[in-house]
Design a protein around this motif. Sequence first.
Motif, PDB file in Angstrom:
ATOM      1  N   ASN A  59      16.779   5.262  79.178  1.00  0.00           N
ATOM      2  CA  ASN A  59      16.782   4.139  78.245  1.00  0.00           C
ATOM      3  C   ASN A  59      15.372   3.700  77.860  1.00  0.00           C
ATOM      4  O   ASN A  59      15.171   3.104  76.798  1.00  0.00           O
ATOM      5  CB  ASN A  59      17.527   2.941  78.849  1.00  0.00           C
ATOM      6  CG  ASN A  59      19.014   3.166  78.915  1.00  0.00           C
ATOM      7  OD1 ASN A  59      19.557   4.025  78.227  1.00  0.00           O
ATOM      8  ND2 ASN A  59      19.689   2.403  79.760  1.00  0.00           N
ATOM      9  N   THR A  79      27.392   9.210  80.461  1.00  0.00           N
ATOM     10  CA  THR A  79      26.200   8.632  81.065  1.00  0.00           C
ATOM     11  C   THR A  79      25.225   9.710  81.521  1.00  0.00           C
ATOM     12  O   THR A  79      25.627  10.721  82.091  1.00  0.00           O
ATOM     13  CB  THR A  79      26.585   7.762  82.275  1.00  0.00           C
ATOM     14  OG1 THR A  79      27.474   6.733  81.842  1.00  0.00           O
ATOM     15  CG2 THR A  79      25.360   7.120  82.901  1.00  0.00           C
ATOM     16  N   SER A  83      23.086  11.479  83.970  1.00  0.00           N
ATOM     17  CA  SER A  83      23.321  11.513  85.416  1.00  0.00           C
ATOM     18  C   SER A  83      22.331  12.379  86.181  1.00  0.00           C
ATOM     19  O   SER A  83      22.372  12.416  87.400  1.00  0.00           O
ATOM     20  CB  SER A  83      24.744  12.019  85.694  1.00  0.00           C
ATOM     21  OG  SER A  83      24.963  13.271  85.060  1.00  0.00           O
ATOM     22  N   ASN A 139      27.521   0.826  86.573  1.00  0.00           N
ATOM     23  CA  ASN A 139      28.422   1.409  85.582  1.00  0.00           C
ATOM     24  C   ASN A 139      28.879   0.368  84.563  1.00  0.00           C
ATOM     25  O   ASN A 139      29.048   0.661  83.383  1.00  0.00           O
ATOM     26  CB  ASN A 139      29.641   2.032  86.269  1.00  0.00           C
ATOM     27  CG  ASN A 139      29.285   3.285  87.040  1.00  0.00           C
ATOM     28  OD1 ASN A 139      28.342   3.981  86.685  1.00  0.00           O
ATOM     29  ND2 ASN A 139      30.024   3.566  88.096  1.00  0.00           N
ATOM     30  N   ASN A 198      24.471  10.452  89.150  1.00  0.00           N
ATOM     31  CA  ASN A 198      23.514   9.402  88.856  1.00  0.00           C
ATOM     32  C   ASN A 198      23.112   8.719  90.153  1.00  0.00           C
ATOM     33  O   ASN A 198      23.925   8.523  91.039  1.00  0.00           O
ATOM     34  CB  ASN A 198      24.145   8.394  87.890  1.00  0.00           C
ATOM     35  CG  ASN A 198      23.107   7.456  87.333  1.00  0.00           C
ATOM     36  OD1 ASN A 198      21.947   7.832  87.212  1.00  0.00           O
ATOM     37  ND2 ASN A 198      23.533   6.262  86.986  1.00  0.00           N
ATOM     38  N   SER A 210      30.957  12.475  82.178  1.00  0.00           N
ATOM     39  CA  SER A 210      30.997  11.200  81.474  1.00  0.00           C
ATOM     40  C   SER A 210      29.911  11.177  80.410  1.00  0.00           C
ATOM     41  O   SER A 210      29.150  12.126  80.248  1.00  0.00           O
ATOM     42  CB  SER A 210      30.797  10.034  82.454  1.00  0.00           C
ATOM     43  OG  SER A 210      29.457  10.013  82.911  1.00  0.00           O
ATOM     44  N   LYS A 226      23.651  15.486  81.415  1.00  0.00           N
ATOM     45  CA  LYS A 226      24.937  14.866  81.749  1.00  0.00           C
ATOM     46  C   LYS A 226      25.718  15.876  82.574  1.00  0.00           C
ATOM     47  O   LYS A 226      26.161  16.893  82.045  1.00  0.00           O
ATOM     48  CB  LYS A 226      25.697  14.488  80.488  1.00  0.00           C
ATOM     49  CG  LYS A 226      25.043  13.378  79.676  1.00  0.00           C
ATOM     50  CD  LYS A 226      25.838  13.043  78.425  1.00  0.00           C
ATOM     51  CE  LYS A 226      25.168  11.929  77.635  1.00  0.00           C
ATOM     52  NZ  LYS A 226      25.900  11.601  76.390  1.00  0.00           N
ATOM     53  N   ASN A 264      28.118   1.338  78.639  1.00  0.00           N
ATOM     54  CA  ASN A 264      27.056   2.327  78.489  1.00  0.00           C
ATOM     55  C   ASN A 264      26.130   1.807  77.411  1.00  0.00           C
ATOM     56  O   ASN A 264      26.165   0.625  77.076  1.00  0.00           O
ATOM     57  CB  ASN A 264      27.624   3.718  78.144  1.00  0.00           C
ATOM     58  CG  ASN A 264      28.597   3.673  76.991  1.00  0.00           C
ATOM     59  OD1 ASN A 264      28.351   3.012  75.988  1.00  0.00           O
ATOM     60  ND2 ASN A 264      29.728   4.354  77.146  1.00  0.00           N
ATOM     61  N   ASP A 265      25.282   2.666  76.887  1.00  0.00           N
ATOM     62  CA  ASP A 265      24.338   2.217  75.874  1.00  0.00           C
ATOM     63  C   ASP A 265      25.003   1.886  74.546  1.00  0.00           C
ATOM     64  O   ASP A 265      24.370   1.322  73.663  1.00  0.00           O
ATOM     65  CB  ASP A 265      23.280   3.297  75.623  1.00  0.00           C
ATOM     66  CG  ASP A 265      22.386   3.509  76.821  1.00  0.00           C
ATOM     67  OD1 ASP A 265      22.275   2.571  77.634  1.00  0.00           O
ATOM     68  OD2 ASP A 265      21.807   4.604  76.949  1.00  0.00           O
ATOM     69  N   LYS A 309      19.618   6.914  84.350  1.00  0.00           N
ATOM     70  CA  LYS A 309      20.055   6.228  83.133  1.00  0.00           C
ATOM     71  C   LYS A 309      18.994   5.253  82.645  1.00  0.00           C
ATOM     72  O   LYS A 309      18.683   5.192  81.444  1.00  0.00           O
ATOM     73  CB  LYS A 309      21.364   5.494  83.390  1.00  0.00           C
ATOM     74  CG  LYS A 309      21.856   4.680  82.210  1.00  0.00           C
ATOM     75  CD  LYS A 309      23.110   3.902  82.572  1.00  0.00           C
ATOM     76  CE  LYS A 309      23.529   2.990  81.428  1.00  0.00           C
ATOM     77  NZ  LYS A 309      24.724   2.179  81.789  1.00  0.00           N
TER      78      LYS A 309
END
Length: 376
Positions: A94, A119, A121, A249, A199, A117, A113, A278-279, A90
Motif C-alpha cells: 500500500n 490480498t 500475501s 483482514n 500474509n 484471495s 498473491k 481490502n484496498d 499488504k
Amino acid sequence: MKKLGKITLKIYVFLIVCFTLTCFQLCAQSSSMTPGQAQTLREAFVEEIKTHVGAPYEYGAVGPDAFDCSGLIYYSASKSIKVQLPRTAKAIYNNARIIPDENREIGDLMFFKTTGSSTISHIGVYIGNNQFISAISDGPNTGVIVSSLNQDYWKGRYVSTGQFLPSGKDDGKNTDKLEETQMTEGFENETAGAGKSSNSPASTPLTFEDKLLFDSSIYFDWSLLSPRQFVFRYRGIDAGLHVSYAGWNLNPGAGFFLRFNIGLDTFQIPVILSLSMNDYIRVYAGPVFTCNDVILIDSDKEIKGSIFPGIIGFSLSTPKWNIGKVALQAVQDINYTVYNQMDGAALPFVESIAAGLVMYTGVRVTVPLSAFYKRN
C-alpha cells in the motif's frame, strides 16, 4: 442557495490546495536524492538481504535468526539503510510506488498473491536476472531462498513491482546488468521450486506511525430518482476525513463528511464507523446530524433528517496510484440516508429512496501517519 454554493466552492478549493501541499511535502525528500545515492542504498539493502539466505522461516519472526516474508524486508531495510517500512506485505504494498516491470531495479520489492484471495500475501526483493530473495513457508525449499519469476508457480502469482527507494538508473550505470553478474556467484543453487507464503501479520508491537492511515476525499453527489421522474440530478458536494487501522483482514475506521446537500437544500454531517475489507471495498454506517430544514427533492414538501438510523453505504475504489507515500484513488460510493415525515413517521417508499439514495463520485487521498515523521 447561492451563498451555500460559494461556501462549497471555497471548501473544494481549500481541500485541493491541502492535497497538493501534502504531496509536495512528502515527495520532496525522496526527489532530492541523487541516483548515485539511491543506488548506494539499494546495493546496501540487497547485500543485507543476501546475508540471510539460508535462514529458517518462522511465522511472525523479524530476525535476526528467522523471518517470515515481510519480516525479512522489515528487518533488512531497518538494519542496512535505517528505513522503517510497514510490517506486513499488504501494508508495504500500500505504501510502495508501483512501477512497470521493465523499469525494475535491484532492491525493488516484488509482490505476490499466493492464498487465492485478492490480498497481497507474499513479498520478495529483486536481485537481478529475473530473480528475487524471499522467506518461504512451504514447498520443496523453505526459509530465506532465491527464487525465479521464470518458475510457473511465481509467474502465475506475481502481481507487481514496487519501489520504496528512488531510482538509481540515471547515474550512467546499468545497475541491473551489473547486479546480475554479482548475484550469480554463490546463489544459483539456492533457487527454489514452488512455494507459498501467507500474509504475515506483526507479532511484535507496532507503532501507530505504521498502522494508522489517514484519508481525505472529495465527492460530486448525484442521484437518478425523484418522486416524480427518473432523471439525473446533481445533489451537491461532500468532503470527508477518515482514519483507519491497517494490518487486519477487516480494518476498522472512523470519520465524518461535510455534506452540502443542494438537492435537499440542507447541510449535514454524517459521522461514520467503517470496515475496509481490502484496498477496494469499504462499508460504513453512522448517525447524521442535519443543521437546517430539509426540502424533498423536486417538491416543496418539508421532511426531517434522522440521526439514528442515519446513513449506511459502501464504496468501491480503484487500485492506488502512489506518489511517494501519498496514495490516490478514484472512488464510487453508494449510500442511503434515512429521512422521515415531520411527525417522525416513515416516508412513502418512492419519496424515501428519492431523498436518501445518493451516489458519490470522487477521489480519495491516503497518507500513513509514518509519512509525517522523519526516519533516522
